[in-house]
Design a protein around this motif. Structure first.
Motif, PDB file in Angstrom:
ATOM      1  N   TYR A   6       0.803  -1.226   0.000  1.00  0.00           N
ATOM      2  CA  TYR A   6       0.000   0.000   0.000  1.00  0.00           C
ATOM      3  C   TYR A   6       0.834   1.273   0.000  1.00  0.00           C
ATOM      4  N   ASP A   7       2.126   1.166   0.220  1.00  0.00           N
ATOM      5  CA  ASP A   7       2.960   2.371   0.214  1.00  0.00           C
ATOM      6  C   ASP A   7       3.142   2.853  -1.219  1.00  0.00           C
ATOM      7  N   PRO A   8       2.779   4.098  -1.512  1.00  0.00           N
ATOM      8  CA  PRO A   8       2.854   4.584  -2.888  1.00  0.00           C
ATOM      9  C   PRO A   8       4.262   4.945  -3.356  1.00  0.00           C
ATOM     10  N   GLY A  40      -5.217  -9.330  -5.999  1.00  0.00           N
ATOM     11  CA  GLY A  40      -5.440  -8.030  -5.376  1.00  0.00           C
ATOM     12  C   GLY A  40      -6.218  -7.073  -6.270  1.00  0.00           C
ATOM     13  N   THR A  41      -6.595  -5.967  -5.669  1.00  0.00           N
ATOM     14  CA  THR A  41      -7.220  -4.894  -6.428  1.00  0.00           C
ATOM     15  C   THR A  41      -6.185  -4.305  -7.371  1.00  0.00           C
ATOM     16  N   ASP A  42      -6.609  -3.416  -8.240  1.00  0.00           N
ATOM     17  CA  ASP A  42      -5.648  -2.772  -9.143  1.00  0.00           C
ATOM     18  C   ASP A  42      -4.549  -2.063  -8.357  1.00  0.00           C
ATOM     19  N   ALA A  46      -0.523  -2.978  -8.356  1.00  0.00           N
ATOM     20  CA  ALA A  46       0.518  -1.977  -8.637  1.00  0.00           C
ATOM     21  C   ALA A  46       1.518  -1.914  -7.494  1.00  0.00           C
ATOM     22  N   GLY A  47       1.029  -1.985  -6.262  1.00  0.00           N
ATOM     23  CA  GLY A  47       1.915  -1.972  -5.100  1.00  0.00           C
ATOM     24  C   GLY A  47       2.797  -3.195  -5.037  1.00  0.00           C
ATOM     25  N   ALA A  48       2.244  -4.350  -5.398  1.00  0.00           N
ATOM     26  CA  ALA A  48       3.047  -5.575  -5.419  1.00  0.00           C
ATOM     27  C   ALA A  48       4.165  -5.462  -6.448  1.00  0.00           C
ATOM     28  N   LYS A  49       3.875  -4.851  -7.570  1.00  0.00           N
ATOM     29  CA  LYS A  49       4.903  -4.659  -8.604  1.00  0.00           C
ATOM     30  C   LYS A  49       6.012  -3.749  -8.091  1.00  0.00           C
ATOM     31  N   ARG A  50       5.643  -2.698  -7.358  1.00  0.00           N
ATOM     32  CA  ARG A  50       6.665  -1.800  -6.793  1.00  0.00           C
ATOM     33  C   ARG A  50       7.507  -2.542  -5.757  1.00  0.00           C
ATOM     34  N   ALA A  51       6.857  -3.299  -4.898  1.00  0.00           N
ATOM     35  CA  ALA A  51       7.554  -3.991  -3.817  1.00  0.00           C
ATOM     36  C   ALA A  51       8.408  -5.147  -4.333  1.00  0.00           C
ATOM     37  N   TRP A  52       8.016  -5.737  -5.450  1.00  0.00           N
ATOM     38  CA  TRP A  52       8.765  -6.866  -6.027  1.00  0.00           C
ATOM     39  C   TRP A  52      10.225  -6.492  -6.246  1.00  0.00           C
TER      40      TRP A  52
END
Length: 101
Positions: A6-8, A40-42, A46-52
């Motif tokens: 959830y961190d942007p 997950g939601t959209d 997106a957050g999972a992609k950032r954290a990956w």
């Protein structure tokens, strides 16, 4: 991991991901992110992609008590080749769904 998802801020989410990788292992962290990507939601995807990206931090024995005194660590904690392959497949399915809309 939810806080990281959830961190942007893509660079700030590392503050959540790196300790999790040390404490629980790269495999478990990546599997959790994969779950967010798949269901997950959209915003969560997106957050999972950032954290990956952050889940690939280099591990150093001097930064974690998860290592034995001799500097070793159970390699199964960080084995993630199969999870990375599943990640790529999930990204491809996601891209195909987006192109269908």
């Amino acid at each position: 991991m939810t806080a990281a998802v959830y961190d942007p801020d893509p660079s700030f989410c590392r503050w959540f991901v790196e300790p999790a990788v040390y404490a629980f292992g790269r495999r478990r962290v990546m599997t959790t992110l994969l779950d967010h990507l798949r269901s997950g939601t959209d915003a969560e995807q997106a957050g999972a992609k950032r954290a990956w990206y952050c889940a690939h931090v280099p591990l150093r024995a001097d930064r974690s008590p998860a290592y034995a005194p001799d500097g070793s660590r159970d390699p199964a904690l960080d084995e993630s080749r199969d999870v990375m392959e599943e990640w790529r497949e999930a990204l491809q399915r996601s891209a195909m769904r987006e192109s269908d809309t």
